[in-house]
Design an enzyme around this catalytic site. Structure first.
Site, short mmCIF file in Angstrom:
data_model
loop_
_atom_site.label_atom_id
_atom_site.label_comp_id
_atom_site.label_asym_id
_atom_site.label_seq_id
_atom_site.Cartn_x
_atom_site.Cartn_y
_atom_site.Cartn_z
N CYS A 2 -2.81 -2.30 6.70
CA CYS A 2 -2.99 -0.98 7.33
C CYS A 2 -4.38 -0.85 7.94
CB CYS A 2 -2.71 0.13 6.33
SG CYS A 2 -3.71 0.09 4.85
N GLN A 23 -5.32 -0.41 -4.34
CA GLN A 23 -5.96 -1.56 -4.96
C GLN A 23 -6.75 -1.18 -6.22
OE1 GLN A 23 -7.99 -4.15 -2.16
NE2 GLN A 23 -9.33 -4.93 -3.77
N CYS A 76 0.84 -1.19 0.00
CA CYS A 76 0.00 0.00 0.00
C CYS A 76 0.88 1.25 0.00
CB CYS A 76 -0.90 -0.08 1.23
SG CYS A 76 -1.21 1.47 2.04
N GLU A 77 0.59 2.15 -0.93
CA GLU A 77 1.47 3.32 -1.05
C GLU A 77 1.22 4.36 0.05
OE1 GLU A 77 0.89 5.16 -4.84
OE2 GLU A 77 -1.05 6.03 -4.31
N HIS A 78 0.17 4.18 0.82
CA HIS A 78 -0.09 5.13 1.90
C HIS A 78 0.65 4.78 3.18
CE1 HIS A 78 -4.06 5.67 -0.44
NE2 HIS A 78 -3.18 6.58 -0.82
N HIS A 79 0.90 3.48 3.41
CA HIS A 79 1.51 3.06 4.67
C HIS A 79 2.74 2.18 4.48
CE1 HIS A 79 -2.81 3.86 5.56
NE2 HIS A 79 -2.32 4.41 6.66
N HIS A 92 -6.01 -5.54 3.74
CA HIS A 92 -4.96 -4.53 3.88
C HIS A 92 -4.45 -4.50 5.31
CE1 HIS A 92 -5.62 -2.32 -0.04
NE2 HIS A 92 -6.59 -3.21 -0.01
ZN LIG Z 1 -2.63 1.61 3.63
#
Ligand SMILES: [Zn+2]
Length: 199
Positions: A160, A130, A89-92, A158
């Site tokens: 996260c 995703q 995941c590119e956010h976390h 996920h």
């Molecule tokens: Zn994430």
């Protein structure tokens, strides 16, 4: 005019190379910032291991996309279900994992079935969300295979979401992308979604 019998396209990812040494140094800094002592003997090899793990998770393997002429004029849905999927995941920078169901409705050419899993990996081994991953797999197949239709469903959990924040353990996120007949023809669309979801 004759169509070539077997066509091969070498697929190489074109993303920037990982600088493993710089990544290792950054992990050392991160450990320190998290209040950990990077000189602790238990952590001695951690920066290198983390850098290697991230490199692997961000580097898809090369493969040959092998296609064959559709001599039998096969015109039913071809579906590979439950292709294992791992991405980041590119956010976390935390993993998400699950399965992909990938289908196409053949036109002039058909594809070696194992290749559908390699196409998923080509885009999964990247920093992702995703929704984009799902769309990229569908777009790539539509572009390279030119079938009558393409459908992709991804079901993923996920980390996260499971490990932090709402801690929705086991919750799976579903995304889909469809092109051509699988988007426009209600019967094909219905067939794809019911076959892919196994009901
Ligand atoms: Zn994430």
């Amino acid at each position: 005019m004759s169509t070539p019998k077997v066509a091969k396209l070498r697929v190489v990812h074109n993303r920037t190379h990982v600088d493993q040494h710089a990544a290792g140094r950054a992990v050392t800094d991160l450990l320190r910032a998290l209040g950990k002592d990077p000189d602790n003997p238990h952590l001695a090899d951690t920066p290198r291991r983390v850098a290697t793990a991230f490199t692997e998770m961000l580097t898809p393997r090369e493969f040959d996309l092998t296609t064959f002429p559709n001599d039998e004029r096969y015109d039913e849905l071809v579906l590979a279900r439950d292709i294992p999927l791992h991405s980041l995941c590119e956010h976390h920078l935390l993993p998400f994992h699950g399965v992909a169901h990938v289908a196409y409705l053949p036109a002039e050419r058909i594809l070696g079935l194992s290749k559908l899993a390699r196409v998923v990996e080509l885009f999964a081994r990247d920093l992702q969300v995703q929704e984009r991953l799902t769309q990229q797999v569908a777009d790539w197949l539509q572009h390279h295979l030119e079938p009558k239709g393409v459908g992709v469903i991804i079901e993923a959990e996920h980390m996260c979401m499971s490990l932090r924040g709402v801690q929705a353990n086991g919750a799976r996120t579903l995304t889909s992308a469809v092109h051509g007949a699988l988007r426009e023809d209600p019967r094909s669309r219905q067939e794809f979604f019911s076959l892919a979801r196994g009901r």
